[in-house]
Design a protein around this motif. Structure first.
Motif, PDB file in Angstrom:
ATOM      1  N   GLU A  90       0.811  -1.222   0.000  1.00  0.00           N
ATOM      2  CA  GLU A  90       0.000   0.000   0.000  1.00  0.00           C
ATOM      3  C   GLU A  90       0.846   1.275   0.000  1.00  0.00           C
ATOM      4  OE1 GLU A  90       0.876  -1.378   4.081  1.00  0.00           O
ATOM      5  OE2 GLU A  90       0.014  -2.376   2.340  1.00  0.00           O
ATOM      6  N   GLU A  91       2.129   1.181   0.350  1.00  0.00           N
ATOM      7  CA  GLU A  91       3.004   2.356   0.350  1.00  0.00           C
ATOM      8  C   GLU A  91       3.998   2.335  -0.819  1.00  0.00           C
ATOM      9  OE1 GLU A  91       4.762   3.141   4.200  1.00  0.00           O
ATOM     10  OE2 GLU A  91       2.917   2.511   5.210  1.00  0.00           O
ATOM     11  N   SER A  92       3.917   1.330  -1.662  1.00  0.00           N
ATOM     12  CA  SER A  92       4.799   1.221  -2.827  1.00  0.00           C
ATOM     13  C   SER A  92       4.077   1.758  -4.060  1.00  0.00           C
ATOM     14  CB  SER A  92       5.220  -0.232  -3.034  1.00  0.00           C
ATOM     15  OG  SER A  92       5.953  -0.683  -1.903  1.00  0.00           O
ATOM     16  N   THR A  93       4.831   2.413  -4.950  1.00  0.00           N
ATOM     17  CA  THR A  93       4.209   3.056  -6.103  1.00  0.00           C
ATOM     18  C   THR A  93       5.045   2.866  -7.361  1.00  0.00           C
ATOM     19  OG1 THR A  93       5.377   5.129  -5.657  1.00  0.00           O
ATOM     20  CG2 THR A  93       3.189   4.891  -4.681  1.00  0.00           C
ATOM     21  N   TRP A  94       4.450   3.207  -8.495  1.00  0.00           N
ATOM     22  CA  TRP A  94       5.199   3.241  -9.755  1.00  0.00           C
ATOM     23  C   TRP A  94       4.660   4.362 -10.612  1.00  0.00           C
ATOM     24  CZ3 TRP A  94       2.822   2.506 -14.486  1.00  0.00           C
ATOM     25  CH2 TRP A  94       1.562   1.887 -14.470  1.00  0.00           C
ATOM     26  N   THR A  95       5.513   4.882 -11.477  1.00  0.00           N
ATOM     27  CA  THR A  95       5.120   5.955 -12.383  1.00  0.00           C
ATOM     28  C   THR A  95       5.980   5.894 -13.638  1.00  0.00           C
ATOM     29  OG1 THR A  95       4.710   8.333 -12.548  1.00  0.00           O
ATOM     30  CG2 THR A  95       6.679   7.679 -11.372  1.00  0.00           C
ATOM     31  N   VAL A  96       5.446   6.418 -14.741  1.00  0.00           N
ATOM     32  CA  VAL A  96       6.200   6.493 -15.988  1.00  0.00           C
ATOM     33  C   VAL A  96       6.904   7.851 -16.012  1.00  0.00           C
ATOM     34  CG1 VAL A  96       6.067   6.467 -18.506  1.00  0.00           C
ATOM     35  CG2 VAL A  96       4.550   5.003 -17.162  1.00  0.00           C
ATOM     36  N   VAL A  97       8.212   7.840 -16.303  1.00  0.00           N
ATOM     37  CA  VAL A  97       9.006   9.066 -16.335  1.00  0.00           C
ATOM     38  C   VAL A  97       9.414   9.354 -17.779  1.00  0.00           C
ATOM     39  CG1 VAL A  97      11.109  10.179 -15.480  1.00  0.00           C
ATOM     40  CG2 VAL A  97       9.878   8.582 -14.010  1.00  0.00           C
ATOM     41  N   LEU A 103       9.561   4.230 -13.031  1.00  0.00           N
ATOM     42  CA  LEU A 103      10.191   4.361 -11.731  1.00  0.00           C
ATOM     43  C   LEU A 103       9.305   3.654 -10.714  1.00  0.00           C
ATOM     44  CD1 LEU A 103      12.438   5.499  -9.932  1.00  0.00           C
ATOM     45  CD2 LEU A 103      11.045   7.552  -9.650  1.00  0.00           C
ATOM     46  N   ILE A 104       9.879   2.654 -10.049  1.00  0.00           N
ATOM     47  CA  ILE A 104       9.139   1.868  -9.061  1.00  0.00           C
ATOM     48  C   ILE A 104       9.752   2.148  -7.691  1.00  0.00           C
ATOM     49  CG2 ILE A 104       8.450  -0.452  -8.334  1.00  0.00           C
ATOM     50  CD1 ILE A 104       9.060  -1.259 -11.332  1.00  0.00           C
ATOM     51  N   HIS A 105       8.897   2.557  -6.769  1.00  0.00           N
ATOM     52  CA  HIS A 105       9.341   2.848  -5.404  1.00  0.00           C
ATOM     53  C   HIS A 105       8.743   1.781  -4.482  1.00  0.00           C
ATOM     54  CE1 HIS A 105      10.468   5.195  -1.879  1.00  0.00           C
ATOM     55  NE2 HIS A 105       9.282   4.877  -1.401  1.00  0.00           N
ATOM     56  N   LEU A 106       9.616   1.010  -3.834  1.00  0.00           N
ATOM     57  CA  LEU A 106       9.170  -0.055  -2.931  1.00  0.00           C
ATOM     58  C   LEU A 106       9.509   0.329  -1.493  1.00  0.00           C
ATOM     59  CD1 LEU A 106      10.533  -3.146  -4.923  1.00  0.00           C
ATOM     60  CD2 LEU A 106       8.266  -2.093  -5.074  1.00  0.00           C
TER      61      LEU A 106
END
Length: 192
Positions: A90-97, A103-106
């Motif tokens: 629930e606190e991990s995210t991803w976005t297209v740069v 970019l995946i943040h775990l």
């Protein structure tokens, strides 16, 4: 004999050569991965190159407690496998740069361990050689800062052969008890 024992038996020069060789091997292995990654004690950031013009709707990304998968719809996955440690989904995210990387943040569940790799089947790094960036005490939350300051004080006291903060508290408590009970003999009292 374990490889750690063998390393300990090497001369300083032999260790430096081994360390350089290990770093070069690690860098080559990491460069061959289909992504780049960095980590802090509490998080891992992964950058996955994708074809220019890629949009979020073109991607199929799975973030689970112990699994990560990244791919383009209708194509083979770019990466897919079991994470080496569990994450807070629930606190991990991803976005297209810039329409050319994901970019995946775990967020790590265990914020006190360095990861050796992202996916269990990928090459490992030597986590004993990680040098974390310097952080300032002011960057820490109040409770953590207090704990670090206490550890620093206690370490300094031990080096000077003086009592630690816990020992000082015990001596003060004993002194208050002695003052409250002058009739008692404390000559054999031991603080432990």
């Amino acid at each position: 004999m374990s490889s750690e024992d063998a390393y300990d038996n090497l001369s300083k020069e032999e260790r430096e050569v081994r360390d350089r060789e290990d770093r070069a091997r690690e860098q080559a292995e990491q460069a061959a991965l289909p992504y780049k990654w960095t980590q802090e004690l509490g998080e891992v950031d992964i950058s996955v190159p994708v074809p220019q013009g890629t949009r979020a709707r073109d991607l199929v990304i799975v973030l689970q407690k112990k699994k990560l998968s990244v791919g383009l719809k209708g194509q083979d996955k770019i990466l897919d496998g079991e994470l080496c440690m569990e994450i807070k989904v629930e606190e991990s995210t991803w976005t297209v740069v810039d329409n050319q990387s994901v970019l995946i943040h775990l967020e790590k569940i265990n914020k006190e361990r360095w990861w050796e790799n992202v996916l269990t089947h990928h090459p490992k790094i030597n986590t004993r050689k990680i040098e974390p960036g310097n952080s300032k005490l002011s960057d820490l939350d109040g409770e953590t800062r207090g704990m670090v300051e206490k550890m620093m004080f206690d370490n300094q006291q031990k080096q000077l052969g003086k009592p630690t903060s816990d020992e000082i508290k015990k001596m003060e408590a004993l002194k208050r008890f002695q003052d409250a009970h002058p009739e008692m003999d404390f000559s054999n009292a031991k603080i432990s």
